[in-house]
Design a protein around this motif. Structure first.
Motif, PDB file in Angstrom:
ATOM      1  N   LEU A 322       0.824  -1.220   0.000  1.00 41.18           N
ATOM      2  CA  LEU A 322       0.000   0.000   0.000  1.00 41.18           C
ATOM      3  C   LEU A 322       0.855   1.266   0.000  1.00 41.18           C
ATOM      4  CD1 LEU A 322      -2.777  -1.177   2.476  1.00 41.18           C
ATOM      5  CD2 LEU A 322      -2.931  -0.984  -0.014  1.00 41.18           C
ATOM      6  N   SER A 323       2.155   1.101  -0.281  1.00 41.52           N
ATOM      7  CA  SER A 323       3.019   2.291  -0.334  1.00 41.52           C
ATOM      8  C   SER A 323       2.518   3.246  -1.410  1.00 41.52           C
ATOM      9  CB  SER A 323       4.461   1.881  -0.651  1.00 41.52           C
ATOM     10  OG  SER A 323       4.967   1.058   0.377  1.00 41.52           O
ATOM     11  N   GLY A 324       2.365   4.548  -1.033  1.00 40.83           N
ATOM     12  CA  GLY A 324       1.868   5.526  -2.010  1.00 40.83           C
ATOM     13  C   GLY A 324       0.390   5.359  -2.295  1.00 40.83           C
ATOM     14  N   ASN A 325      -0.342   4.800  -1.329  1.00 41.91           N
ATOM     15  CA  ASN A 325      -1.782   4.583  -1.520  1.00 41.91           C
ATOM     16  C   ASN A 325      -2.503   5.856  -1.970  1.00 41.91           C
ATOM     17  OD1 ASN A 325      -4.566   5.002   0.106  1.00 41.91           O
ATOM     18  ND2 ASN A 325      -4.388   2.910  -0.741  1.00 41.91           N
ATOM     19  N   PRO A 326      -3.335   5.758  -3.002  1.00 47.41           N
ATOM     20  CA  PRO A 326      -3.961   6.969  -3.565  1.00 47.41           C
ATOM     21  C   PRO A 326      -4.740   7.817  -2.566  1.00 47.41           C
ATOM     22  CG  PRO A 326      -4.322   5.089  -5.005  1.00 47.41           C
ATOM     23  CD  PRO A 326      -3.682   4.558  -3.770  1.00 47.41           C
ATOM     24  N   LEU A 327      -5.439   7.182  -1.637  1.00 54.46           N
ATOM     25  CA  LEU A 327      -6.217   7.982  -0.679  1.00 54.46           C
ATOM     26  C   LEU A 327      -5.295   8.714   0.288  1.00 54.46           C
ATOM     27  CD1 LEU A 327      -9.218   5.661   0.257  1.00 54.46           C
ATOM     28  CD2 LEU A 327      -8.743   6.908  -1.849  1.00 54.46           C
ATOM     29  N   ALA A 328      -4.272   8.020   0.762  1.00 54.63           N
ATOM     30  CA  ALA A 328      -3.328   8.641   1.704  1.00 54.63           C
ATOM     31  C   ALA A 328      -2.532   9.736   1.011  1.00 54.63           C
ATOM     32  CB  ALA A 328      -2.394   7.577   2.271  1.00 54.63           C
ATOM     33  N   VAL A 329      -2.151   9.506  -0.218  1.00 55.04           N
ATOM     34  CA  VAL A 329      -1.426  10.528  -0.988  1.00 55.04           C
ATOM     35  C   VAL A 329      -2.313  11.749  -1.205  1.00 55.04           C
ATOM     36  CG1 VAL A 329      -0.443  11.049  -3.244  1.00 55.04           C
ATOM     37  CG2 VAL A 329       0.193   8.939  -2.075  1.00 55.04           C
ATOM     38  N   ALA A 330      -3.586  11.517  -1.490  1.00 58.32           N
ATOM     39  CA  ALA A 330      -4.514  12.644  -1.690  1.00 58.32           C
ATOM     40  C   ALA A 330      -4.650  13.468  -0.416  1.00 58.32           C
ATOM     41  CB  ALA A 330      -5.885  12.117  -2.122  1.00 58.32           C
ATOM     42  N   ALA A 331      -4.758  12.774   0.731  1.00 55.61           N
ATOM     43  CA  ALA A 331      -4.863  13.488   2.019  1.00 55.61           C
ATOM     44  C   ALA A 331      -3.577  14.250   2.307  1.00 55.61           C
ATOM     45  CB  ALA A 331      -5.160  12.487   3.143  1.00 55.61           C
ATOM     46  N   GLY A 332      -2.444  13.611   2.027  1.00 54.48           N
ATOM     47  CA  GLY A 332      -1.161  14.270   2.265  1.00 54.48           C
ATOM     48  C   GLY A 332      -0.974  15.492   1.397  1.00 54.48           C
ATOM     49  N   LEU A 333      -1.294  15.354   0.101  1.00 53.75           N
ATOM     50  CA  LEU A 333      -1.144  16.493  -0.814  1.00 53.75           C
ATOM     51  C   LEU A 333      -2.060  17.647  -0.415  1.00 53.75           C
ATOM     52  CD1 LEU A 333      -0.812  14.820  -4.331  1.00 53.75           C
ATOM     53  CD2 LEU A 333       0.839  16.378  -3.239  1.00 53.75           C
ATOM     54  N   ALA A 334      -3.299  17.333  -0.042  1.00 53.64           N
ATOM     55  CA  ALA A 334      -4.239  18.403   0.351  1.00 53.64           C
ATOM     56  C   ALA A 334      -3.734  19.117   1.599  1.00 53.64           C
ATOM     57  CB  ALA A 334      -5.622  17.806   0.605  1.00 53.64           C
ATOM     58  N   THR A 335      -3.156  18.353   2.510  1.00 55.49           N
ATOM     59  CA  THR A 335      -2.607  18.941   3.741  1.00 55.49           C
ATOM     60  C   THR A 335      -1.410  19.828   3.438  1.00 55.49           C
ATOM     61  OG1 THR A 335      -3.376  17.053   5.047  1.00 55.49           O
ATOM     62  CG2 THR A 335      -1.612  18.396   6.001  1.00 55.49           C
ATOM     63  N   LEU A 336      -0.501  19.334   2.626  1.00 58.82           N
ATOM     64  CA  LEU A 336       0.711  20.103   2.320  1.00 58.82           C
ATOM     65  C   LEU A 336       0.392  21.342   1.499  1.00 58.82           C
ATOM     66  CD1 LEU A 336       3.283  17.262   1.573  1.00 58.82           C
ATOM     67  CD2 LEU A 336       2.942  18.532   3.698  1.00 58.82           C
ATOM     68  N   ARG A 337      -0.585  21.252   0.617  1.00 59.90           N
ATOM     69  CA  ARG A 337      -0.962  22.443  -0.166  1.00 59.90           C
ATOM     70  C   ARG A 337      -1.414  23.573   0.761  1.00 59.90           C
ATOM     71  NH1 ARG A 337      -4.111  18.800  -3.650  1.00 59.90           N
ATOM     72  NH2 ARG A 337      -2.753  18.133  -5.369  1.00 59.90           N
TER      73      ARG A 337
END
Ligand code: KE4
Length: 452
Positions: A322-337
């Motif tokens: 699950l490395s780079g899982n799309p949902l977790a990546v989406a949450a991370g990107l939204a947070t970092l933005r």
């Protein structure tokens, strides 16, 4: 319907210790009894069991902004923030939208996706020392993998860590750890082979002479030093001036790699993490918590010539379904933005400083020995006259007073980390109202502590 606990200045009720209405947690209690039949200790991570504060835990039903609500409907201002990830607060609309959109396209593919590339580019751009990253699913995986890479890159096996620092639960790193290991007083952990323990050298945090002595003894056998650049698992203990620079110099002279475990400090103490804040560049960096925005995503990274040694480009194996899982990546990107917007770290720092100064003033007024620390959006406190520079200092703090303070605050609607060996976290959802309510509640809590 949420119920405000007995105390808490927010609802004008009695302050703690002054006739607060008894908190009702029958539903949490029943859930905890059920949980203990099928989950060890009733929890999926030891610190959640509240053994460190001698009570049973509330079961949390939902969060909203700076607050969480337990299964009995009690409301709390939340300074745990899922142990760091929830830097935007609970149910941030941008994060929810991003996760919902990603989920509508699929939850996991086991294949590369464009979003992973965007997140990797963001991490490399933000962190001064990082040219390449590999995504994983937890901070433990990040530090475990970085350690393997350091051992492969140097051909050496020993590592040096600091007493009271916690780097997840991989075997080599559980020696003398902080966080739940310290909270539960577990001397390392059964099940870790003696051979692993022998390969782990320890030194006191913030003690450069002792660290230099360890290098004298082991220097040319050390693959790496791994350090929390701001310690957050022995309480919150910032690095003394020169400590991190000294580690960099010792590593350079011995040919060892310097690993910054920024799982907690990454994007918590500055946009570029502690390495930007303190101007010291490690060879490898471990990330977690905030980079997943509350979902399971973590990473490790560093110079390209190191990272290229990882499979499939190099021979050092590391992998994850699950490395780079799309949902977790989406949450991370939204947070970092959101975090990269101007002013966010000034806002976090201001909240933390008001909190720590306000607590210190009220402890002083109550005649209670107390010391605090705050860096960026993380803070900590000890019932100790100070200074607290190391794990040995932290363990001298008055744990009984911590427990009394913790429960007085909890019963008045303020949720702190249930251990003196943890840090607290503010979010961009916290504001003046939350800080003022917390400090007003703390006045009664300090009086309850002083009365002991
Ligand atoms: P995880 O495997 O829990 O995602 O990350 C391990 C880790 C690594 N490095 C640092 C500096 C960390 O603080 C952590 C995890 N932190 C703890 C709280 N201090 C997580 C809470 C828990 O264990 O339940």
């Amino acid at each position: 319907m949420s119920r405000k606990p007995g105390g808490g200045a927010r609802n004008g009720a009695e302050s703690p210790g002054g006739g607060a209405k008894p908190i009702r947690r029958e539903i949490s209690q029943a859930l905890f009894e059920r949980a203990q039949l099928v989950i060890p200790g009733g929890v999926n991570s030891p610190v959640r069991a509240y053994r460190g504060v001698g009570s049973d835990p509330p079961f949390i039903a939902r969060g909203a902004g700076p607050r969480v609500y337990d299964a009995d409907g009690n409301e709390y201002i939340d300074y745990v923030g899922s142990w760091g990830p929830l830097i935007l607060g609970h149910c941030d609309p941008g994060v929810l939208r991003a996760v919902g959109k990603a989920a509508a396209a699929g939850t996991s593919f086991g294949a590369p996706t464009a979003a992973e590339v965007e997140l990797a580019e963001t991490l490399c751009e933000a962190l001064p020392s990082v040219e390449m990253v590999r995504m994983v699913s937890s901070g433990t995986e990040a530090t475990m993998s970085a350690l393997r890479l350091a051992r492969a890159a140097t051909g050496r096996s020993r590592l040096l860590k600091f007493e009271g620092c916690y780097h997840g639960h991989a075997d080599s790193l559980l020696v003398g750890a902080g966080s739940g290991v310290a909270t539960l007083g577990i001397p390392g952990s059964p099940g870790v082979p003696e051979a692993f323990v022998e390969l782990t050298v320890q030194a006191p945090y913030n003690d450069l002479p002792a660290t230099a002595a360890a290098f004298e003894r082991w220097g040319d056998a050390l693959a790496c030093v791994i350090v929390e650049p701001v310690a957050g698992n022995m309480g919150c203990v910032p690095p003394e001036p020169g400590f991190l620079e000294g580690l960099r110099d010792l590593c350079d002279r011995a040919g060892a790699l310097l690993i910054f475990d920024e799982v907690m400090t990454g994007f918590r103490v500055a946009w570029g993490g502690a390495q930007l804040r303190y101007g010291v560049e490690p060879d490898l960096t471990c990330l977690g918590k905030v980079v997943g925005g509350g979902l399971p995503a973590a990473a490790f990274g560093g110079r390209a010539n190191l990272m290229r040694q990882l499979a499939p480009e190099g021979p050092v194996y590391q992998a994850g379904t699950l490395s780079g899982n799309p949902l977790a990546v989406a949450a991370g990107l939204a947070t970092l933005r959101r975090l990269r917007e101007p002013g966010t770290y000034d806002a976090l720092e201001s909240l933390t400083q008001r909190m720590t100064q306000g607590l210190a003033e009220r402890a002083d007024a109550a005649g209670v020995d107390f010391t605090t620390a705050g860096v960026g959006g993380m803070f900590g406190f000890f019932f100790h006259p100070g200074p607290v520079r190391s794990f040995a200092d932290a363990r001298e703090a008055d744990e009984a007073r911590f427990r009394k303070f913790f429960h007085a605050m909890l019963d008045a609607g303020v949720l702190l980390a249930p251990s003196p060996f943890e840090a607290g976290f503010v979010s961009l959802a916290h504001g003046d109202a939350e800080i003022e309510a917390t400090l007003a509640t703390a006045e009664g809590a300090f009086r309850a502590v002083a009365a002991r």
